[in-house]
Design an enzyme around this catalytic site. Structure first.
Site, PDB file in Angstrom:
ATOM      1  N   HIS A  37     -24.744 -25.631 -36.853  1.00 50.20           N
ATOM      2  CA  HIS A  37     -24.079 -24.313 -36.895  1.00 50.20           C
ATOM      3  C   HIS A  37     -24.534 -23.477 -35.708  1.00 50.20           C
ATOM      4  O   HIS A  37     -25.654 -22.955 -35.693  1.00 50.20           O
ATOM      5  CB  HIS A  37     -24.372 -23.575 -38.200  1.00 50.20           C
ATOM      6  CG  HIS A  37     -23.593 -22.293 -38.340  1.00 50.20           C
ATOM      7  ND1 HIS A  37     -22.378 -22.218 -38.985  1.00 50.20           N
ATOM      8  CD2 HIS A  37     -23.829 -21.047 -37.878  1.00 50.20           C
ATOM      9  CE1 HIS A  37     -21.925 -20.974 -38.944  1.00 50.20           C
ATOM     10  NE2 HIS A  37     -22.784 -20.240 -38.273  1.00 50.20           N
ATOM     11  N   CYS A  38     -23.686 -23.393 -34.726  1.00 50.86           N
ATOM     12  CA  CYS A  38     -23.965 -22.545 -33.563  1.00 50.86           C
ATOM     13  C   CYS A  38     -22.622 -22.142 -32.973  1.00 50.86           C
ATOM     14  O   CYS A  38     -21.578 -22.640 -33.394  1.00 50.86           O
ATOM     15  CB  CYS A  38     -24.824 -23.294 -32.537  1.00 50.86           C
ATOM     16  SG  CYS A  38     -24.184 -24.912 -32.107  1.00 50.86           S
ATOM     17  N   TYR A  55     -16.284  -7.220 -33.420  1.00 47.63           N
ATOM     18  CA  TYR A  55     -17.455  -6.945 -32.575  1.00 47.63           C
ATOM     19  C   TYR A  55     -17.231  -7.563 -31.209  1.00 47.63           C
ATOM     20  O   TYR A  55     -16.443  -8.499 -31.059  1.00 47.63           O
ATOM     21  CB  TYR A  55     -18.736  -7.506 -33.215  1.00 47.63           C
ATOM     22  CG  TYR A  55     -18.773  -9.020 -33.364  1.00 47.63           C
ATOM     23  CD1 TYR A  55     -19.213  -9.841 -32.327  1.00 47.63           C
ATOM     24  CD2 TYR A  55     -18.360  -9.640 -34.549  1.00 47.63           C
ATOM     25  CE1 TYR A  55     -19.245 -11.226 -32.462  1.00 47.63           C
ATOM     26  CE2 TYR A  55     -18.388 -11.024 -34.693  1.00 47.63           C
ATOM     27  CZ  TYR A  55     -18.831 -11.807 -33.640  1.00 47.63           C
ATOM     28  OH  TYR A  55     -18.854 -13.181 -33.775  1.00 47.63           O
ATOM     29  N   ARG A 130     -12.502 -23.050 -40.424  1.00 45.64           N
ATOM     30  CA  ARG A 130     -13.366 -22.081 -41.100  1.00 45.64           C
ATOM     31  C   ARG A 130     -12.502 -20.993 -41.722  1.00 45.64           C
ATOM     32  O   ARG A 130     -11.636 -20.424 -41.052  1.00 45.64           O
ATOM     33  CB  ARG A 130     -14.321 -21.465 -40.086  1.00 45.64           C
ATOM     34  CG  ARG A 130     -15.447 -20.640 -40.695  1.00 45.64           C
ATOM     35  CD  ARG A 130     -16.328 -20.099 -39.589  1.00 45.64           C
ATOM     36  NE  ARG A 130     -17.599 -19.617 -40.084  1.00 45.64           N
ATOM     37  CZ  ARG A 130     -18.278 -18.643 -39.492  1.00 45.64           C
ATOM     38  NH1 ARG A 130     -17.821 -18.049 -38.410  1.00 45.64           N
ATOM     39  NH2 ARG A 130     -19.446 -18.247 -39.979  1.00 45.64           N
ATOM     40  N   TYR A 163     -17.129 -18.989 -45.520  1.00 46.85           N
ATOM     41  CA  TYR A 163     -18.184 -17.993 -45.292  1.00 46.85           C
ATOM     42  C   TYR A 163     -17.878 -16.789 -46.166  1.00 46.85           C
ATOM     43  O   TYR A 163     -16.811 -16.179 -46.047  1.00 46.85           O
ATOM     44  CB  TYR A 163     -18.247 -17.609 -43.817  1.00 46.85           C
ATOM     45  CG  TYR A 163     -19.447 -16.760 -43.432  1.00 46.85           C
ATOM     46  CD1 TYR A 163     -20.659 -16.863 -44.111  1.00 46.85           C
ATOM     47  CD2 TYR A 163     -19.391 -15.873 -42.365  1.00 46.85           C
ATOM     48  CE1 TYR A 163     -21.767 -16.104 -43.746  1.00 46.85           C
ATOM     49  CE2 TYR A 163     -20.496 -15.109 -41.994  1.00 46.85           C
ATOM     50  CZ  TYR A 163     -21.672 -15.224 -42.690  1.00 46.85           C
ATOM     51  OH  TYR A 163     -22.771 -14.474 -42.341  1.00 46.85           O
ATOM     52  N   HIS A 187     -24.515 -20.707 -44.889  1.00 48.08           N
ATOM     53  CA  HIS A 187     -25.709 -19.911 -45.217  1.00 48.08           C
ATOM     54  C   HIS A 187     -25.867 -19.675 -46.723  1.00 48.08           C
ATOM     55  O   HIS A 187     -26.139 -18.552 -47.168  1.00 48.08           O
ATOM     56  CB  HIS A 187     -25.668 -18.570 -44.477  1.00 48.08           C
ATOM     57  CG  HIS A 187     -25.148 -18.663 -43.059  1.00 48.08           C
ATOM     58  ND1 HIS A 187     -25.324 -19.786 -42.281  1.00 48.08           N
ATOM     59  CD2 HIS A 187     -24.436 -17.791 -42.286  1.00 48.08           C
ATOM     60  CE1 HIS A 187     -24.749 -19.587 -41.093  1.00 48.08           C
ATOM     61  NE2 HIS A 187     -24.209 -18.401 -41.082  1.00 48.08           N
ATOM     62  N   ASP A 263     -27.628 -21.177 -35.724  1.00 53.01           N
ATOM     63  CA  ASP A 263     -26.760 -19.991 -35.667  1.00 53.01           C
ATOM     64  C   ASP A 263     -26.863 -19.268 -34.328  1.00 53.01           C
ATOM     65  O   ASP A 263     -26.437 -18.117 -34.199  1.00 53.01           O
ATOM     66  CB  ASP A 263     -27.012 -19.012 -36.826  1.00 53.01           C
ATOM     67  CG  ASP A 263     -25.888 -17.985 -36.954  1.00 53.01           C
ATOM     68  OD1 ASP A 263     -24.729 -18.344 -36.699  1.00 53.01           O
ATOM     69  OD2 ASP A 263     -26.174 -16.819 -37.264  1.00 53.01           O
ATOM     70  N   ASN A 268     -24.451 -10.325 -34.495  1.00 51.67           N
ATOM     71  CA  ASN A 268     -24.537  -9.190 -35.440  1.00 51.67           C
ATOM     72  C   ASN A 268     -25.885  -8.989 -36.100  1.00 51.67           C
ATOM     73  O   ASN A 268     -25.950  -8.292 -37.111  1.00 51.67           O
ATOM     74  CB  ASN A 268     -23.489  -9.316 -36.559  1.00 51.67           C
ATOM     75  CG  ASN A 268     -22.092  -9.247 -36.017  1.00 51.67           C
ATOM     76  OD1 ASN A 268     -21.797  -8.400 -35.193  1.00 51.67           O
ATOM     77  ND2 ASN A 268     -21.235 -10.152 -36.449  1.00 51.67           N
TER      78      ASN A 268
HETATM   79  O1  NQM Z   1     -22.618 -16.610 -37.096  1.00 52.65           O
HETATM   80  C1  NQM Z   1     -22.567 -16.517 -38.316  1.00 52.65           C
HETATM   81  O2  NQM Z   1     -22.592 -17.526 -38.983  1.00 52.65           O
HETATM   82  C2  NQM Z   1     -22.501 -15.252 -38.968  1.00 52.65           C
HETATM   83  C3  NQM Z   1     -21.869 -14.143 -38.543  1.00 52.65           C
HETATM   84  C4  NQM Z   1     -20.855 -14.094 -37.505  1.00 52.65           C
HETATM   85  C5  NQM Z   1     -19.706 -14.947 -37.741  1.00 52.65           C
HETATM   86  O3  NQM Z   1     -19.670 -15.728 -38.647  1.00 52.65           O
HETATM   87  C6  NQM Z   1     -18.537 -14.880 -36.831  1.00 52.65           C
HETATM   88  O4  NQM Z   1     -18.417 -13.934 -36.059  1.00 52.65           O
HETATM   89  O5  NQM Z   1     -17.728 -15.792 -36.898  1.00 52.65           O
HETATM   90  C7  NQM Z   1     -22.205 -12.877 -39.197  1.00 52.65           C
HETATM   91  O6  NQM Z   1     -22.718 -12.915 -40.327  1.00 52.65           O
HETATM   92  O7  NQM Z   1     -21.976 -11.829 -38.574  1.00 52.65           O
END
Ligand code: NQM
Length: 310
Positions: A37-38, A55, A130, A163, A187, A263, A268
Site C-alpha cells: 500500500h503506497c 487535497y 478502490r 476504504y 487499514h 502508505d 493527510n
Molecule cells: O493513503 C491512504 O491510504 C489514506 C488516505 C488518503 C487516501 O486514501 C487517498 O487520498 O486516496 C487518507 O486517509 O487520507
C-alpha cells in the site's frame, strides 16, 4: 476554504511532506517482501491533480518511491490510486510501467470506462479497483455504479479495495458482503484504537472477516490510527503501541488474508510524518514469527498481485 483548481499545485495548508532520509530498519524484511500500500503523487506538472480532489499534496514521484523501496529492503510495490488523482490513473500506471515488473496497481474507475481501457489497465499491471467511502476524501458514488464496476472487473481476476471508517461499517455491511470478488480492507477499517480490542466496534470488523473468507485486510497505517504513540521518530522502534493489539489480532486470526504497506507518502497526516525505516520496525510487533512475517509480506501479496509467480 476555496476548492483547488486543477492547475493550482499549491499544497493544502498544513500539508506535511514525506520524511526525507529515513532510517535503516532494524527489522530485516524477508526476501521478496511487497510494500502492498503506497501511492505516487504527480509530479503535478506532468500528471495534474484531479479537479475534484479534496487535497493538494506535495509531489511524490515514482523514482522517489522506488528509491524508498530499495532503501527499506522491499522487492515490490502495490501502488494504490490516491484520491487527489481522481479516476485519472496515468501517474499510477506510469509508475507501474517504469517498475520493471516490480509494481502492480489498484485503480479508481468510473462506470464510463470502456472494456478496452480496462484491458489496457490490466496489461499495465492493475489488479484491483478502490472504492473509497471516507467522506473527507471523496464525493458519494451510487452503489449501483460500484456494483456494476465490481461485476465488470471480476472476470479480469481483479479484487476490490475498500476504504472506510469503523463507525460506517454497520451501514456499509450489506453492500460489502454483496461484492462478488476478493475484498481488501484498507487499514483494518480504521478502528478507534482507544476502544477495547475486544469491544463491539472492532468485534464487528473481526466478524466481517470471520464470516466472509473473501475479505482480506491491510494491517497498515498505525501512524494514522494511533492516539497515544509513541511516534515513529527519533529512533523509536516500538512505535504506535496502542495499535499493536488490533493489528496483531488480525494477523494471528487471519494469517493468510493480511497485507502490509508503508502508505508512503502518507497523505493527510496532520500531526507528524513518520520515519519510514522506523515504521518498518512496527512489523515484528504485529507479526512476531518468521512464518507470520513471510505470509504477511511475501506469500499473501504475491498470491493476490503476482499469482502467476506465487
Ligand atoms: O493513503 C491512504 O491510504 C489514506 C488516505 C488518503 C487516501 O486514501 C487517498 O487520498 O486516496 C487518507 O486517509 O487520507
Amino acid at each position: 476554504m476555496n476548492k483547488p483548481t486543477s492547475g493550482d499545485c499549491t499544497k493544502t495548508p498544513g500539508w506535511l511532506d514525506w520524511y526525507a532520509g529515513p532510517s535503516q530498519p532494524a527489522f530485516r524484511l524477508p526476501a521478496g517482501a511487497v510494500d502492498a500500500h503506497c501511492h505516487v503523487f504527480g509530479p503535478g506538472a506532468e500528471f495534474p491533480y484531479a479537479p475534484e480532489r479534496k487535497y493538494t499534496p506535495c509531489d511524490a514521484s515514482k523514482a522517489q518511491l522506488f528509491a524508498l523501496r530499495d532503501h527499506l529492503g522491499f522487492a515490490r510495490n502495490v501502488v494504490v490510486q490516491a484520491t487527489c488523482h481522481g479516476a485519472d490513473n496515468r501517474a499510477m500506471v506510469d509508475a507501474l510501467q517504469h517498475s520493471g515488473g516490480h509494481a502492480r496497481g489498484v485503480a479508481t474507475v468510473r462506470r464510463s470506462i470502456s472494456d478496452a481501457e480496462l484491458q489496457a489497465l490490466h496489461e499495465a499491471g492493475v489488479r484491483g479497483v478502490r472504492f473509497n467511502f471516507v467522506k473527507r476524501l471523496v464525493d458519494f458514488t451510487p452503489r449501483d455504479e460500484l456494483l456494476e464496476i465490481a461485476a465488470r472487473i471480476k472476470p479480469l481476476g481483479w479484487h476490490v479495495v475498500i476504504y472506510f471508517e469503523a463507525v460506517d461499517l454497520p451501514e456499509l455491511w450489506d453492500f460489502f458482503t454483496a461484492l462478488p470478488t476478493t475484498v481488501v480492507v484498507d487499514h483494518m477499517g480504521r478502528p478507534d484504537v482507544s476502544l477495547p480490542v475486544d469491544g463491539p466496534q472492532f468485534g464487528l470488523f473481526l466478524k466481517f472477516m470471520r464470516e466472509h473468507p473473501n475479505v482480506w485486510s491491510k494491517v497498515s497505517c498505525p501512524e494514522r490510527l494511533s492516539v497515544t504513540g509513541p511516534k515513529a521518530l527519533d529512533g523509536e522502534r516500538s512505535a504506535y503501541a496502542d495499535v499493536v493489539p488490533f493489528a496483531r489480532r488480525v494477523v494471528e486470526e487471519f494469517p493468510d488474508r493480511v497485507l502490509w504497506g508503508t502508505d508512503w507518502p502518507h497523505p493527510n497526516l496532520k500531526d507528524h510524518m513518520p520515519d519510514d525505516g522506523l515504521l518498518v520496525d512496527f512489523i515484528p510487533h504485529i507479526a512476531p514469527t518468521p512464518e507470520l512475517q513471510r505470509k504477511l509480506l511475501v506469500d499473501n501479496p504475491m498470491r493476490l498481485y503476482w499469482p502467476e509467480e506465487a
